[in-house]
Design an enzyme around this catalytic site. Structure first.
Site, PDB file in Angstrom:
ATOM      1  N   ALA A 286       1.499  -8.585  19.366  1.00 27.94           N
ATOM      2  CA  ALA A 286       2.654  -9.087  18.605  1.00 27.94           C
ATOM      3  C   ALA A 286       3.973  -8.883  19.351  1.00 27.94           C
ATOM      4  O   ALA A 286       4.848  -9.759  19.326  1.00 27.94           O
ATOM      5  CB  ALA A 286       2.696  -8.374  17.246  1.00 27.94           C
TER       6      ALA A 286
ATOM      7  N   ASN B  67      -2.777 -12.085  16.658  1.00 30.82           N
ATOM      8  CA  ASN B  67      -3.681 -10.941  16.751  1.00 30.82           C
ATOM      9  C   ASN B  67      -4.443 -11.091  18.075  1.00 30.82           C
ATOM     10  O   ASN B  67      -4.913 -12.183  18.380  1.00 30.82           O
ATOM     11  CB  ASN B  67      -4.663 -10.965  15.566  1.00 30.82           C
ATOM     12  CG  ASN B  67      -5.352  -9.624  15.378  1.00 30.82           C
ATOM     13  OD1 ASN B  67      -5.864  -9.033  16.339  1.00 30.82           O
ATOM     14  ND2 ASN B  67      -5.345  -9.120  14.154  1.00 30.82           N
TER      15      ASN B  67
ATOM     16  N   HIS C  95       0.823  -1.221   0.000  1.00 29.70           N
ATOM     17  CA  HIS C  95       0.000   0.000   0.000  1.00 29.70           C
ATOM     18  C   HIS C  95       0.852   1.263   0.000  1.00 29.70           C
ATOM     19  O   HIS C  95       0.387   2.322   0.443  1.00 29.70           O
ATOM     20  CB  HIS C  95      -0.944  -0.006   1.211  1.00 29.70           C
ATOM     21  CG  HIS C  95      -1.913  -1.144   1.185  1.00 29.70           C
ATOM     22  ND1 HIS C  95      -2.548  -1.627   2.306  1.00 29.70           N
ATOM     23  CD2 HIS C  95      -2.370  -1.912   0.164  1.00 29.70           C
ATOM     24  CE1 HIS C  95      -3.343  -2.637   1.975  1.00 29.70           C
ATOM     25  NE2 HIS C  95      -3.254  -2.837   0.684  1.00 29.70           N
TER      26      HIS C  95
HETATM   27  C1  BV8 Z   1      -8.305  -2.039  -5.307  1.00 28.85           C
HETATM   28  C2  BV8 Z   1      -2.892   2.910   2.623  1.00 28.85           C
HETATM   29  C3  BV8 Z   1      -8.959  -2.117  -7.562  1.00 28.85           C
HETATM   30  C4  BV8 Z   1      -3.560   4.205   2.912  1.00 28.85           C
HETATM   31  C5  BV8 Z   1      -4.677   1.242   2.666  1.00 28.85           C
HETATM   32  C6  BV8 Z   1     -15.642  -0.603  -3.493  1.00 28.85           C
HETATM   33  C7  BV8 Z   1     -15.018   0.396  -4.223  1.00 28.85           C
HETATM   34  C8  BV8 Z   1     -13.643   0.377  -4.493  1.00 28.85           C
HETATM   35  C9  BV8 Z   1     -12.884  -0.682  -4.010  1.00 28.85           C
HETATM   36  C10 BV8 Z   1     -13.526  -1.648  -3.261  1.00 28.85           C
HETATM   37  C11 BV8 Z   1     -14.879  -1.638  -3.003  1.00 28.85           C
HETATM   38  N1  BV8 Z   1     -15.186  -2.728  -2.262  1.00 28.85           N
HETATM   39  C12 BV8 Z   1     -14.062  -3.442  -2.011  1.00 28.85           C
HETATM   40  C13 BV8 Z   1     -13.056  -2.798  -2.626  1.00 28.85           C
HETATM   41  C14 BV8 Z   1     -11.699  -3.179  -2.631  1.00 28.85           C
HETATM   42  C15 BV8 Z   1     -10.985  -2.354  -1.546  1.00 28.85           C
HETATM   43  C16 BV8 Z   1     -11.242  -3.042  -0.209  1.00 28.85           C
HETATM   44  O1  BV8 Z   1     -10.685  -4.080   0.048  1.00 28.85           O
HETATM   45  N2  BV8 Z   1     -12.128  -2.454   0.613  1.00 28.85           N
HETATM   46  C17 BV8 Z   1     -12.429  -3.078   1.884  1.00 28.85           C
HETATM   47  C18 BV8 Z   1     -12.669  -2.004   2.912  1.00 28.85           C
HETATM   48  C19 BV8 Z   1     -13.647  -3.976   1.697  1.00 28.85           C
HETATM   49  N3  BV8 Z   1      -9.590  -2.390  -1.868  1.00 28.85           N
HETATM   50  C20 BV8 Z   1      -9.059  -1.392  -2.591  1.00 28.85           C
HETATM   51  O2  BV8 Z   1      -9.657  -0.380  -2.917  1.00 28.85           O
HETATM   52  C21 BV8 Z   1      -7.636  -1.627  -3.030  1.00 28.85           C
HETATM   53  N4  BV8 Z   1      -7.547  -1.380  -4.437  1.00 28.85           N
HETATM   54  O3  BV8 Z   1      -9.064  -2.928  -5.020  1.00 28.85           O
HETATM   55  O4  BV8 Z   1      -8.135  -1.556  -6.566  1.00 28.85           O
HETATM   56  C22 BV8 Z   1      -8.421  -1.578  -8.816  1.00 28.85           C
HETATM   57  C23 BV8 Z   1      -7.780  -2.454  -9.697  1.00 28.85           C
HETATM   58  C24 BV8 Z   1      -7.307  -1.943 -10.893  1.00 28.85           C
HETATM   59  C25 BV8 Z   1      -7.430  -0.574 -11.186  1.00 28.85           C
HETATM   60  C26 BV8 Z   1      -8.048   0.293 -10.275  1.00 28.85           C
HETATM   61  C27 BV8 Z   1      -8.551  -0.205  -9.081  1.00 28.85           C
HETATM   62  C28 BV8 Z   1      -6.696  -0.664  -2.319  1.00 28.85           C
HETATM   63  C29 BV8 Z   1      -6.656  -0.995  -0.845  1.00 28.85           C
HETATM   64  C30 BV8 Z   1      -5.535  -0.195  -0.187  1.00 28.85           C
HETATM   65  C31 BV8 Z   1      -6.116   0.907   0.670  1.00 28.85           C
HETATM   66  N5  BV8 Z   1      -5.028   1.554   1.440  1.00 28.85           N
HETATM   67  N6  BV8 Z   1      -3.631   1.833   3.273  1.00 28.85           N
HETATM   68  C32 BV8 Z   1      -3.376   4.607   4.358  1.00 28.85           C
HETATM   69  O5  BV8 Z   1      -2.726   3.875   5.139  1.00 28.85           O
HETATM   70  O6  BV8 Z   1      -3.893   5.688   4.685  1.00 28.85           O
HETATM   71  S1  BV8 Z   1      -5.496  -0.003   3.503  1.00 28.85           S
HETATM   72  C33 BV8 Z   1      -5.488   0.405   5.186  1.00 28.85           C
HETATM   73  O7  BV8 Z   1      -6.543  -0.293   5.780  1.00 28.85           O
HETATM   74  C34 BV8 Z   1      -4.236  -0.080   5.897  1.00 28.85           C
HETATM   75  O8  BV8 Z   1      -3.159  -0.277   5.033  1.00 28.85           O
HETATM   76  C35 BV8 Z   1      -4.613  -1.417   6.539  1.00 28.85           C
HETATM   77  O9  BV8 Z   1      -3.989  -2.491   5.928  1.00 28.85           O
HETATM   78  C36 BV8 Z   1      -6.075  -1.571   6.214  1.00 28.85           C
HETATM   79  C37 BV8 Z   1      -6.895  -1.962   7.395  1.00 28.85           C
HETATM   80  O10 BV8 Z   1      -6.651  -0.965   8.457  1.00 28.85           O
HETATM   81  P1  BV8 Z   1      -6.563  -1.456  10.040  1.00 28.85           P
HETATM   82  O11 BV8 Z   1      -7.785  -2.271  10.336  1.00 28.85           O
HETATM   83  O12 BV8 Z   1      -6.129  -0.439  11.016  1.00 28.85           O
HETATM   84  O13 BV8 Z   1      -5.361  -2.319  10.043  1.00 28.85           O
HETATM   85  P2  BV8 Z   1      -5.507  -3.726   9.995  1.00 28.85           P
HETATM   86  O14 BV8 Z   1      -6.481  -4.232   8.986  1.00 28.85           O
HETATM   87  O15 BV8 Z   1      -4.152  -4.111   9.772  1.00 28.85           O
HETATM   88  O16 BV8 Z   1      -6.196  -4.036  11.503  1.00 28.85           O
HETATM   89  C38 BV8 Z   1      -5.482  -3.744  12.708  1.00 28.85           C
HETATM   90  C39 BV8 Z   1      -5.371  -5.108  13.361  1.00 28.85           C
HETATM   91  O17 BV8 Z   1      -4.348  -5.065  14.318  1.00 28.85           O
HETATM   92  C40 BV8 Z   1      -6.652  -5.501  14.086  1.00 28.85           C
HETATM   93  O18 BV8 Z   1      -7.040  -6.811  13.705  1.00 28.85           O
HETATM   94  C41 BV8 Z   1      -6.227  -5.491  15.574  1.00 28.85           C
HETATM   95  O19 BV8 Z   1      -6.873  -6.513  16.318  1.00 28.85           O
HETATM   96  C42 BV8 Z   1      -4.764  -5.801  15.455  1.00 28.85           C
HETATM   97  N7  BV8 Z   1      -3.927  -5.342  16.574  1.00 28.85           N
HETATM   98  C43 BV8 Z   1      -4.088  -4.260  17.362  1.00 28.85           C
HETATM   99  N8  BV8 Z   1      -3.072  -4.207  18.274  1.00 28.85           N
HETATM  100  C44 BV8 Z   1      -2.255  -5.268  18.014  1.00 28.85           C
HETATM  101  C45 BV8 Z   1      -2.793  -5.989  16.938  1.00 28.85           C
HETATM  102  N9  BV8 Z   1      -2.213  -7.098  16.453  1.00 28.85           N
HETATM  103  C46 BV8 Z   1      -1.072  -7.514  17.054  1.00 28.85           C
HETATM  104  N10 BV8 Z   1      -0.483  -6.867  18.082  1.00 28.85           N
HETATM  105  C47 BV8 Z   1      -1.051  -5.747  18.583  1.00 28.85           C
HETATM  106  N11 BV8 Z   1      -0.463  -5.107  19.622  1.00 28.85           N
END
Ligand code: BV8
Ligand code: ZN
Length: 243
Positions: free
Chosen positions: A235, A217, A115
């Site tokens: 972690a 997690n 990302h």
């Molecule tokens: C794509 C960078 C296609 C930015 C990020 C409708 C319209 C458009 C797209 C979509 C749609 N529906 C679905 C999609 C696809 C979409 C998607 O997946 N949406 C989801 C919400 C359903 N994906 C996209 O849009 C991707 N692109 O599909 O493009 C395309 C193809 C060709 C041409 C054009 C287009 C792009 C996705 C990338 C988005 N950018 N980040 C920024 O950081 O600001 S994603 C962002 O959210 C983060 O990178 C992170 O990975 C993700 C989730 O955030 P968090 O929840 O905070 O983090 P995480 O998931 O890692 O969760 C935290 C975890 O840590 C929890 O589980 C918690 O329990 C745990 N935790 C807490 N403390 C601890 C711990 N674990 C261990 N130890 C601890 N101490």
């Protein structure tokens, strides 16, 4: 055999390890996870709405200010024991969804950023990289709106070097991530809720290819069904205990 003993055995026997990480691996460095990142000025916004091209077009100063605040937070943070434990796994490839540089600062030599990164801003119009300020005095103050700088080449607005929702992931990074996930014999998935695609597909790619999957997690996640071993805890505590 306890899950921890099982995980230690899998890690000791593994020859090709991929470590897949999300915001949770940086939580104990004081970096709020993606959902928690909205405090102060941004608390009334949803991160998923702010991390989009539309938000930047609509209010570039709000979005640029948010990312500059996050970049400053990361600059002041330090890798935590989880980052260091990952860096200590021989030959591991790190595939991260995070936009911070904590894996690199902990010594991980092979990091794939799915990302993008907070440290590679570029012109939104012509793509020209924008040099980050080197003088700490130029660091932005605590969270506030900040009009983005203008590109030296075409005077377009400078944008963060991250992948927003609706934007394609960098092709080379995604290709390498799928390749190593399909070739590994062990995948550790750490600190990700497994909700964002296509990144969240990677543990499934590894499992389908016959790899063992260990999840770390504190909470249940969408990846529970694909994990052979689930270690419920932070972690920074769980990872070092596997070595
Ligand atoms: C794509 C960078 C296609 C930015 C990020 C409708 C319209 C458009 C797209 C979509 C749609 N529906 C679905 C999609 C696809 C979409 C998607 O997946 N949406 C989801 C919400 C359903 N994906 C996209 O849009 C991707 N692109 O599909 O493009 C395309 C193809 C060709 C041409 C054009 C287009 C792009 C996705 C990338 C988005 N950018 N980040 C920024 O950081 O600001 S994603 C962002 O959210 C983060 O990178 C992170 O990975 C993700 C989730 O955030 P968090 O929840 O905070 O983090 P995480 O998931 O890692 O969760 C935290 C975890 O840590 C929890 O589980 C918690 O329990 C745990 N935790 C807490 N403390 C601890 C711990 N674990 C261990 N130890 C601890 N101490
Ligand atoms: Zn430009």
């Amino acid at each position: 055999m306890t899950p921890g003993e099982r995980a230690r055995g899998l890690l000791a026997d593994a020859r090709r390890v991929v470590v897949f990480t999300g915001a949770g691996v940086s939580a104990e460095s004081g970096i709020p996870t993606f959902r928690d990142a909205l405090t102060g000025l941004w608390e009334r916004f949803d991160a998923r709405a702010l991390a989009t091209p539309r938000a930047f077009r609509t209010d570039p100063a709000l979005v640029w200010g948010w990312y500059e605040w996050r970049r400053t937070l990361v600059g002041r943070a330090h890798p935590n024991p989880a980052h260091h434990a990952v860096a200590g796994i021989p030959g591991a490839v790190v595939v991260t969804q995070n936009v911070d540089d904590l894996h690199e600062r902990a010594g991980s030599a092979d990091v794939v950023h799915l990302h993008g990164s907070l440290f590679e801003p570029r012109c939104a119009d012509c793509g020209e990289p924008w040099p980050l300020p080197t003088d700490p005095a130029d660091e932005p103050e605590e969270g506030r709106r900040l009009p983005p700088p203008r590109c030296a080449r075409c005077s377009g607005p400078v944008r963060p070097g991250v992948v927003w929702f609706g934007e394609a992931l960098p092709e080379a990074a995604l290709e390498r991530a799928v390749e190593v996930a399909a070739a590994c014999d062990l995948m550790l998935t750490i600190g990700t809720s497994g909700l964002v695609y296509p990144a969240a597909e990677l543990p499934h790619v590894a499992a389908r290819a016959g790899a063992a999957v260990i999840q770390i997690n504190p909470q249940p996640t969408a990846l529970d069904p694909v994990a052979d071993v689930n270690l419920h805890g932070p972690a920074a505590r769980m990872l070092p205990s596997l070595r």
